[in-house]
Design a protein around this motif. Structure first.
Motif, mmCIF file in Angstrom:
data_model
loop_
_atom_site.group_PDB
_atom_site.id
_atom_site.type_symbol
_atom_site.label_atom_id
_atom_site.label_comp_id
_atom_site.label_asym_id
_atom_site.label_seq_id
_atom_site.Cartn_x
_atom_site.Cartn_y
_atom_site.Cartn_z
ATOM 1 N N ASP A 52 6.088 -15.223 -8.196
ATOM 2 C CA ASP A 52 4.930 -14.334 -8.245
ATOM 3 C C ASP A 52 5.287 -12.900 -7.852
ATOM 4 O O ASP A 52 4.397 -12.075 -7.679
ATOM 5 C CB ASP A 52 3.825 -14.853 -7.317
ATOM 6 C CG ASP A 52 3.267 -16.191 -7.776
ATOM 7 O OD1 ASP A 52 3.118 -16.372 -9.002
ATOM 8 O OD2 ASP A 52 2.999 -17.045 -6.927
ATOM 9 N N GLY A 53 6.567 -12.605 -7.712
ATOM 10 C CA GLY A 53 6.979 -11.257 -7.372
ATOM 11 C C GLY A 53 6.721 -10.280 -8.512
ATOM 12 O O GLY A 53 6.597 -10.672 -9.685
ATOM 13 N N HIS A 54 6.632 -9.009 -8.180
ATOM 14 C CA HIS A 54 6.364 -7.975 -9.176
ATOM 15 C C HIS A 54 7.654 -7.556 -9.887
ATOM 16 O O HIS A 54 8.755 -7.878 -9.450
ATOM 17 C CB HIS A 54 5.723 -6.765 -8.494
ATOM 18 C CG HIS A 54 4.509 -7.104 -7.705
ATOM 19 N ND1 HIS A 54 3.514 -7.928 -8.194
ATOM 20 C CD2 HIS A 54 4.115 -6.747 -6.449
ATOM 21 C CE1 HIS A 54 2.553 -8.059 -7.288
ATOM 22 N NE2 HIS A 54 2.897 -7.361 -6.221
ATOM 23 N N SER A 55 7.485 -6.817 -10.991
ATOM 24 C CA SER A 55 8.629 -6.376 -11.803
ATOM 25 C C SER A 55 9.165 -5.048 -11.264
ATOM 26 O O SER A 55 9.114 -4.015 -11.942
ATOM 27 C CB SER A 55 8.207 -6.250 -13.272
ATOM 28 O OG SER A 55 7.668 -7.464 -13.746
ATOM 29 N N HIS A 56 9.669 -5.112 -10.057
ATOM 30 C CA HIS A 56 10.189 -3.917 -9.381
ATOM 31 C C HIS A 56 11.676 -4.109 -9.081
ATOM 32 O O HIS A 56 12.107 -5.243 -8.858
ATOM 33 C CB HIS A 56 9.456 -3.694 -8.048
ATOM 34 C CG HIS A 56 7.980 -3.473 -8.176
ATOM 35 N ND1 HIS A 56 7.117 -3.633 -7.102
ATOM 36 C CD2 HIS A 56 7.212 -3.125 -9.238
ATOM 37 C CE1 HIS A 56 5.882 -3.380 -7.495
ATOM 38 N NE2 HIS A 56 5.912 -3.081 -8.794
ATOM 39 N N PRO A 57 12.423 -2.997 -9.060
ATOM 40 C CA PRO A 57 11.985 -1.618 -9.306
ATOM 41 C C PRO A 57 11.602 -1.401 -10.769
ATOM 42 O O PRO A 57 12.111 -2.078 -11.656
ATOM 43 C CB PRO A 57 13.219 -0.786 -8.919
ATOM 44 C CG PRO A 57 14.365 -1.730 -9.062
ATOM 45 C CD PRO A 57 13.862 -3.090 -8.721
ATOM 46 N N ALA A 58 10.697 -0.450 -10.986
ATOM 47 C CA ALA A 58 10.194 -0.157 -12.324
ATOM 48 C C ALA A 58 10.293 1.336 -12.591
ATOM 49 O O ALA A 58 10.018 2.151 -11.695
ATOM 50 C CB ALA A 58 8.744 -0.614 -12.462
ATOM 51 N N HIS A 59 10.671 1.681 -13.803
ATOM 52 C CA HIS A 59 10.754 3.097 -14.171
ATOM 53 C C HIS A 59 9.552 3.486 -15.025
ATOM 54 O O HIS A 59 9.405 3.025 -16.166
ATOM 55 C CB HIS A 59 12.042 3.404 -14.932
ATOM 56 C CG HIS A 59 12.097 4.825 -15.424
ATOM 57 N ND1 HIS A 59 12.254 5.892 -14.566
ATOM 58 C CD2 HIS A 59 11.986 5.340 -16.669
ATOM 59 C CE1 HIS A 59 12.239 7.009 -15.264
ATOM 60 N NE2 HIS A 59 12.080 6.707 -16.543
ATOM 61 N N ILE A 60 8.695 4.303 -14.460
ATOM 62 C CA ILE A 60 7.586 4.927 -15.187
ATOM 63 C C ILE A 60 7.673 6.411 -14.880
ATOM 64 O O ILE A 60 7.555 6.819 -13.716
ATOM 65 C CB ILE A 60 6.222 4.364 -14.745
ATOM 66 C CG1 ILE A 60 6.152 2.858 -15.016
ATOM 67 C CG2 ILE A 60 5.086 5.076 -15.479
ATOM 68 C CD1 ILE A 60 4.839 2.218 -14.587
ATOM 69 N N SER A 61 7.911 7.215 -15.868
ATOM 70 C CA SER A 61 8.117 8.643 -15.632
ATOM 71 C C SER A 61 6.868 9.277 -15.029
ATOM 72 O O SER A 61 5.751 8.772 -15.202
ATOM 73 C CB SER A 61 8.468 9.353 -16.937
ATOM 74 O OG SER A 61 7.340 9.412 -17.795
ATOM 75 N N PRO A 62 7.025 10.390 -14.307
ATOM 76 C CA PRO A 62 5.843 11.090 -13.771
ATOM 77 C C PRO A 62 4.838 11.464 -14.849
ATOM 78 O O PRO A 62 3.625 11.440 -14.607
ATOM 79 C CB PRO A 62 6.445 12.329 -13.106
ATOM 80 C CG PRO A 62 7.832 11.917 -12.731
ATOM 81 C CD PRO A 62 8.285 11.009 -13.839
#
Length: 244
Positions: A52-62
């Motif tokens: 149930d962990g999240h998909s991190h680290p994640a890259h979403i640009s500013p």
């Protein structure tokens, strides 16, 4: 003054606080921006363990993050009264201001790149007004697959509400950014609709979902939004590329 648009019964609000008090406390693991009035932090998510962990680290640009924040819309009820409502604002409008988006987007983007699967990003801002009134905007976000989950627990919530209804005002809203401290007027939606899905489950479970002001955004479907300014110049920020 209580909000006449309150969708939350007072007993239910108290029950929610009690349930939250029984849950494991989140632990702050990293502060990316910190002032007495605002912060962006990483904190543990007791529900995000194992599969149930999240998909991190994640890259979403500013720029994509700015588009996601700008797409959050609040829509107030059709009937509004001057005594209770700010009629200078349109009934349907962008939830966060351009200034808030410009400040938050780079910080939230950086936070997601540093997050682990067991963490969420929490944000908080408290604004004081004459007469002792204080408004809080807070929430959190995390990524699951290609979906960005944004929880906007408080949008300029009156921090005095809990004391007004008889609950003790512990002044701990800074420690619980994803707890609603007052009934939230209006409803949240996202534009464009094609980039979002309904977060609430169907059937009876939907009745238990009233407290969670969550949007699920397909962030890869968004066009970048130009940022008008950079991150805040005060507060505590890690150096770019720095580790924990």
């Amino acid at each position: 003054m209580r909000n006449r648009h309150s969708p939350i019964p007072l007993l239910a609000l108290g029950a929610l606080s009690a349930m939250l008090g029984c849950q494991p406390a989140a632990i702050v693991t990293m502060a990316l921006y910190e002032t007495p009035q605002a912060y962006v932090r990483l904190q543990t998510d007791p529900a995000a363990t194992g599969k149930d962990g999240h998909s991190h680290p994640a890259h979403i640009s500013p720029e994509i993050m700015a588009a996601a924040l700008a797409g959050i819309v609040i829509e107030e009820p059709a009937t509004r009264l001057p005594v209770y409502d700010d009629l200078s604002q349109p009934r349907r409008r962008q939830a966060l201001t351009d200034k808030e988006i410009a400040q938050l987007a780079p910080l939230l983007s950086l936070a997601l790149e540093k997050a682990t699967p067991e963490e969420v990003v929490a944000f908080y801002e408290s604004v004081r007004f004459p007469g002792g009134r204080r408004e809080v905007t807070s929430g959190g976000l995390f990524v699951v697959g290609d979906e960005l989950h944004v929880i906007l627990s408080n949008l300029r919530s009156d921090a005095r509400y809990m004391a007004d209804v008889g609950a003790a005002d512990h002044q701990d809203d800074r420690m619980t950014p994803m707890r609603p401290i007052a009934p939230q007027p209006g409803s949240l939606s996202f534009t464009p609709k094609s980039a979002a899905r309904d977060p609430a489950p169907a059937g009876l479970k939907r009745l238990l979902y009233w407290d969670r002001r969550e949007l699920i955004i397909h962030y890869r479907h968004l066009a970048p939004r130009r940022l008008e300014s950079s991150v805040p110049t005060s507060g505590t920020l890690p150096e770019p590329g720095s580790s924990r």
